[in-house]
Design a protein around this motif. Sequence first.
Motif, PDB file in Angstrom:
ATOM      1  N   LEU A  59       0.838  -1.201   0.000  1.00 34.61           N
ATOM      2  CA  LEU A  59       0.000   0.000   0.000  1.00 34.61           C
ATOM      3  C   LEU A  59       0.873   1.251   0.000  1.00 34.61           C
ATOM      4  O   LEU A  59       1.988   1.250   0.527  1.00 34.61           O
ATOM      5  CB  LEU A  59      -0.907   0.026   1.230  1.00 34.61           C
ATOM      6  CG  LEU A  59      -1.876  -1.143   1.430  1.00 34.61           C
ATOM      7  CD1 LEU A  59      -2.626  -0.972   2.753  1.00 34.61           C
ATOM      8  CD2 LEU A  59      -2.856  -1.257   0.268  1.00 34.61           C
ATOM      9  N   GLU A  85      -2.789   5.316   1.281  1.00 34.52           N
ATOM     10  CA  GLU A  85      -3.769   4.229   1.419  1.00 34.52           C
ATOM     11  C   GLU A  85      -3.775   3.674   2.834  1.00 34.52           C
ATOM     12  O   GLU A  85      -4.842   3.337   3.373  1.00 34.52           O
ATOM     13  CB  GLU A  85      -3.454   3.123   0.407  1.00 34.52           C
ATOM     14  CG  GLU A  85      -3.737   3.524  -1.033  1.00 34.52           C
ATOM     15  CD  GLU A  85      -3.168   2.553  -2.043  1.00 34.52           C
ATOM     16  OE1 GLU A  85      -3.676   2.538  -3.192  1.00 34.52           O
ATOM     17  OE2 GLU A  85      -2.215   1.803  -1.720  1.00 34.52           O
ATOM     18  N   GLU A 100      -5.784   5.931   4.994  1.00 34.81           N
ATOM     19  CA  GLU A 100      -7.218   5.825   4.734  1.00 34.81           C
ATOM     20  C   GLU A 100      -7.805   4.521   5.272  1.00 34.81           C
ATOM     21  O   GLU A 100      -8.889   4.527   5.869  1.00 34.81           O
ATOM     22  CB  GLU A 100      -7.466   5.904   3.230  1.00 34.81           C
ATOM     23  CG  GLU A 100      -8.949   5.809   2.847  1.00 34.81           C
ATOM     24  CD  GLU A 100      -9.165   5.883   1.347  1.00 34.81           C
ATOM     25  OE1 GLU A 100     -10.313   5.677   0.912  1.00 34.81           O
ATOM     26  OE2 GLU A 100      -8.193   6.162   0.609  1.00 34.81           O
TER      27      GLU A 100
END
Length: 209
Positions: A91, A95, A98
């Motif tokens: 990731l 990301e 999030e």
Amino acid sequence: MSRLIVWRHGNTDWNASHRVQGQTDVPLNAVGRQQAVDASELLIKMRPDMIVSSDLHRAADTAAALAALSGLTINYDKRFRERYFGNWQGLTMAEVAELYPDQYERWTHGQEVGGEVETLADLGRRVSEALHAAAELSPPGGTVVVATHGAAARQGIGHLLGWPLEQLRTLRALQNCHWVELTHDRERGWQVAAYNVGPFTDRPVPPPV
């Protein structure tokens, strides 16, 4: 006086895109391969007696550049692998923020992340043990170059020196293909002689993941 050079690997495409590598076996990119060559031309002047490396390709191929110049054989030790980042691996940091906001918040504050991410305590312990082992295998007063990873290097060095996490957080992340020089003698034990040394680069420092 014995010396350990703890050397972060060269750049990868995942470094360039701020993607979490962890123990994913990502290769060096063209920039990283050139960094390894440039750094080796500096390190060879320190007359290394032994090279030890993480078995992940980005570290092993970095070490190979120095081996080619020095004629030394590379010794591999899995304990020098990068921190295991579990579900974060692959990731981008955006990301991660999030998808795992609580874990990301703890990571940004230097705390234990939780979940599948390897603890800082475990990381520091295994890398420090490997550093001790490498130093013990070297000839008296010798120089050992260890090719490893960003988070592994910083946490392992901190554990070796007995530094608390708060002190360790004052160190900037190692740039790709830069290193830490540690020296040891009977009176003073382990000391930091130099930090974040390496070939010139004008690139921003990727996170040590």
